[in-house]
Design an enzyme around this catalytic site. Structure first.
Site, short mmCIF file in Angstrom:
data_model
loop_
_atom_site.label_atom_id
_atom_site.label_comp_id
_atom_site.label_asym_id
_atom_site.label_seq_id
_atom_site.Cartn_x
_atom_site.Cartn_y
_atom_site.Cartn_z
N GLU A 1 -11.95 -10.68 -31.89
CA GLU A 1 -11.25 -11.13 -30.68
C GLU A 1 -12.08 -12.14 -29.91
OE1 GLU A 1 -8.22 -10.60 -30.38
OE2 GLU A 1 -8.15 -9.11 -31.96
N THR B 1 1.71 7.39 -26.90
CA THR B 1 1.24 6.60 -25.77
C THR B 1 2.03 6.91 -24.49
OG1 THR B 1 2.59 4.82 -26.67
CG2 THR B 1 0.24 4.63 -26.97
P1 ADP Z 1 5.50 9.04 -27.26
O1 ADP Z 1 6.91 9.28 -26.81
O2 ADP Z 1 5.00 7.67 -26.94
O3 ADP Z 1 5.22 9.40 -28.67
P2 ADP Z 1 4.97 11.15 -25.45
O4 ADP Z 1 5.59 10.63 -24.23
O5 ADP Z 1 5.73 12.15 -26.22
O6 ADP Z 1 4.55 9.98 -26.40
O7 ADP Z 1 3.54 11.73 -25.06
C1 ADP Z 1 3.10 12.98 -25.49
C2 ADP Z 1 2.27 13.66 -24.42
O8 ADP Z 1 1.05 12.93 -24.21
C3 ADP Z 1 2.93 13.69 -23.07
O9 ADP Z 1 3.75 14.79 -22.95
C4 ADP Z 1 1.75 13.75 -22.12
O10 ADP Z 1 1.30 15.07 -21.97
C5 ADP Z 1 0.69 12.98 -22.85
N1 ADP Z 1 0.61 11.60 -22.35
C6 ADP Z 1 0.87 10.48 -23.05
N2 ADP Z 1 0.67 9.37 -22.30
C7 ADP Z 1 0.30 9.81 -21.08
C8 ADP Z 1 -0.05 9.15 -19.85
N3 ADP Z 1 -0.03 7.81 -19.75
N4 ADP Z 1 -0.39 9.91 -18.79
C9 ADP Z 1 -0.40 11.26 -18.90
N5 ADP Z 1 -0.08 11.93 -20.01
C10 ADP Z 1 0.25 11.24 -21.10
ZN ZN Z 2 -6.87 -12.04 -34.99
#
Ligand code: ADP
Ligand code: ZN
Length: 631
Positions: free
Chosen positions: A419, A200
């Protein structure tokens, strides 16, 4: 690693040996037969042998077998002084002797395993000595410095997550100029915990905070702190913080903090010694440093439920930020961010792709755009078109790298009804807190949620409020039951919360008439080893039965109240669901409108309104921190 990787050498030598053996085998021919010496002599006497080579320990040659087929043979020689004479007598065309005996084969046979063994030992020793070198740096953190002016990540690279960005703003201001905060004497959180499903964008967000504040970003992972040897993890934690202090102001990031931060006493036998030490060290370091030094710790996890409560105490990770999975609008924005890096065909409508991908998180969407670009490149296209995008969606759905799963329409519908059920009941009960938002976008482990915000801070909760809360909790399950005549596991959390509340009403709050105002021990208190073990029963078995009965009564009557509300307002429920399926999120005002029978502003026109309500909600959130979330 160096070129002379022992594996590499080992591999080549093994290959060489196999090749030699193979050559040797084919040289000998596949049709070589082994004869007994007596058979050999018979063949000589029968005149069918025409070539013989005598070597120490081996006789080889060629003969014609009983069926008249040419064959090679070999046999083990015996002490036979007449052999030469016999051969001469029986017209063996060619015979000779040699000192060497199938030298290559026997060499390999005799020495091959020894050579292999030596090589293996050699390789093991190399591995061990390298391991020792590693051991020297065991206690050092593996935290990687991830800055590079060219690739600075800022909030522009993070789409959506508006509320989280707002909450992190303060940290950025602080990191930009710690001295200013020092003068003002403001209190800055030492640690921020980001909660959210994998992919995310938690890491991305942390990097963006460092980027916005223009400070170094050190990233490490909780799993690096869990080592085989006791004390190593702890020393790595110490090293990480030392690192941080030296480069202050800076941001330290620990991914997957749950790997070290698990509840210490969980599990039989007290748990993992090493992990416990590491966690203790982390707590000590967090307590020991002053955020005025200009070091901020951000940690990420998708399992907030397993974290040791000590981590969440004031002065440690006292700020918690939830990173929800992206909703429709966020998904469109994330696609926008990532598709800036590629050339899009004019037929691509990001909104359509966002609609097709409920349940995708940021990482999935980034992956989707990347796949589509690869597909386009494979076809020698100049731009990425909608067809590539569609194909990429399918690929990601079937591929191994999925971080989350796509919700099926059926599931989405069930969640929407669930929900909507919570929301409807909350709207029709007098003592319920106002519904602020309802969503079918996952938030942590919950598949959807209904958010209620109380109008004012509350310190006391009345009996009727608790009963209303119970009915709201059952609203989800009841709606599923009434609409689908089938129930799902989705209500598990609701049920356990409801049971807990009902139980406390009876045993702690004295809210049951039959039992009266008595504090009683709960019958099924979970007993963790080392905790609560000495608690003794303070009441009789008969009282236990009464408790069960009262809890049951409370639960059943709350459930039937929910059931009545939903039955009476089925058309409103259906309406809420159809809007929820379309937009994934509804605000409190939207719900009010639906209940009044008004239509909502169509989606495309409402985007400006949307950002406004978003801002408002972020402000509201700061004011009121007592939130009620039903999932
Ligand atoms: P987590 O740490 O939550 O597992 P990451 O930060 O490693 O997730 O996300 C992996 C990739 O997904 C990022 O490098 C980016 O390319 C993409 N990504 C995730 N969330 C976003 C967002 N909100 N906006 C743009 N890219 C995102
Ligand atoms: Zn519920």
């Amino acid at each position: 690693m160096k070129k002379s990787n022992p594996w590499f050498v080992f591999f080549w030598i093994t290959l060489l040996i196999i090749v030699f053996m193979f050559i040797n085998f084919t040289r000998q021919g596949g049709n070589e037969v082994e004869l007994e010496y007596s058979q050999f002599k018979q063949h000589i006497k029968a005149g069918s042998v025409f070539k013989v080579l005598v070597a120490p320990g081996l006789i080889k040659g060629q003969f014609r077998d009983n069926a008249g087929v040419f064959k090679r043979f070999k046999t083990v020689p015996m002490d036979d002084p007449n052999l030469v004479k016999d051969m001469e007598d029986n017209k063996v065309l060619e015979f000779s002797a040699t000192e060497k005996s199938g030298w290559l084969g026997s060499l390999l046979l005799n020495w091959g395993p020894v050579v292999l063994l030596i090589l293996f030992c050699f390789w093991m020793m190399r591995g061990m000595s390298m391991g020792n070198k590693q051991a020297m740096s065991f206690g050092k953190t593996k935290a990687k410095l991830a800055v590079g002016a060219s690739k600075k990540i800022t909030f522009k690279d993070v789409a959506g997550c508006d509320e989280a960005k707002e909450e992190l703003q303060e940290i950025i201001e602080f990191l930009k100029d710690p001295a200013r905060f020092q003068k003002l004497g403001g209190k800055i959180p030492k640690g921020v915990l980001l909660f959210g499903s994998p992919g995310t964008g938690k890491t991305l967000l942390a990097k963006a905070v460092a980027g916005e504040a223009n400070v170094p970003f050190f990233s490490s992972s909780g799993s690096e702190f869990v080592e085989m040897f006791v004390g190593v993890g702890a020393s790595r934690v110490r090293d990480l913080f030392d690192h941080g202090r030296k480069s202050a102001p800076c941001l330290l990031f620990i991914d997957e903090i749950d790997a070290v931060g698990r509840h210490r006493f969980a599990g039989i036998g007290g748990g993992h010694d090493e992990r416990e030490q590491t966690l203790n060290q982390l707590l000590v370091e967090m307590d020991g440093f002053d955020s005025k030094e200009g070091v901020i710790l951000i940690a990420a996890t998708n399992r907030p439920d397993v974290l040791d409560p000590a981590l969440l105490r004031p002065g440690r990770f006292d700020r918690q930020v939830i990173i929800p999975s992206p909703d429709l609008k966020d998904r469109e924005e994330i696609l926008g961010v990532h598709s800036k890096k590629i050339k899009l065909d004019s037929d691509v409508i990001l909104n359509v792709i966002a609609r097709r991908t409920p349940g995708f998180v940021g990482a999935d969407l980034a992956n989707l755009v990347n796949e589509a670009a690869l597909l386009a490149a494979r076809n020698d296209q100049k731009t990425v078109n909608m067809k590539n995008m569609e194909e990429a969606i399918d690929r990601i759905l079937t591929g191994p790298q999925r971080k989350s799963r796509l919700m099926s329409d059926k599931e989405k519908k069930i969640i929407a009804y669930h929900e909507a059920g919570h929301t409807l009941v909350a709207k029709f009960l007098p003592s319920a807190d106002p519904v602020h938002k309802v969503s079918i976008i996952p938030r942590g482990p919950a598949l959807g949620y209904t958010l209620q915000l109380p109008e004012e801070d509350k310190y006391l909760t009345s009996r009727s409020e608790l009963l209303d809360k119970l009915s709201i909790l059952f609203g989800g399950r009841v709606a599923e039951e009434l609409v689908f005549s089938e129930i799902t596991t989705g209500a598990q959390n609701d049920i356990s919360k409801a049971t807990e509340i009902a139980m406390r009403m009876v045993t702690e709050f004295g809210m049951s008439d039959k039992i009266g105002p008595m504090a009683l021990q709960r019958p099924n208190e979970e007993v963790f080893l080392g905790r609560d073990i000495s608690r003794d029963a303070r009441h009789s078995g008969k009282t236990s039965e009464l408790i069960d009965e009262e809890v049951k009564n409370i639960i059943y009557s709350s459930k039937s109240r929910a059931s009545k509300i939903i039955k009476d307002n089925m058309s409103v429920l259906n309406k809420i669901v159809s809007y929820l399926l379309e937009r994934e999120n509804l605000s409190g005002e939207d719900i009010d409108k639906i209940i009044k029978g008004e239509e909502l502003v169509p989606l495309s026109e409402s985007s400006s309104v949307d950002t406004e309500t978003k801002k408002k909600s972020a402000v509201e959130k700061k004011v009121i921190n007592e939130r009620v979330i039903v999932s």
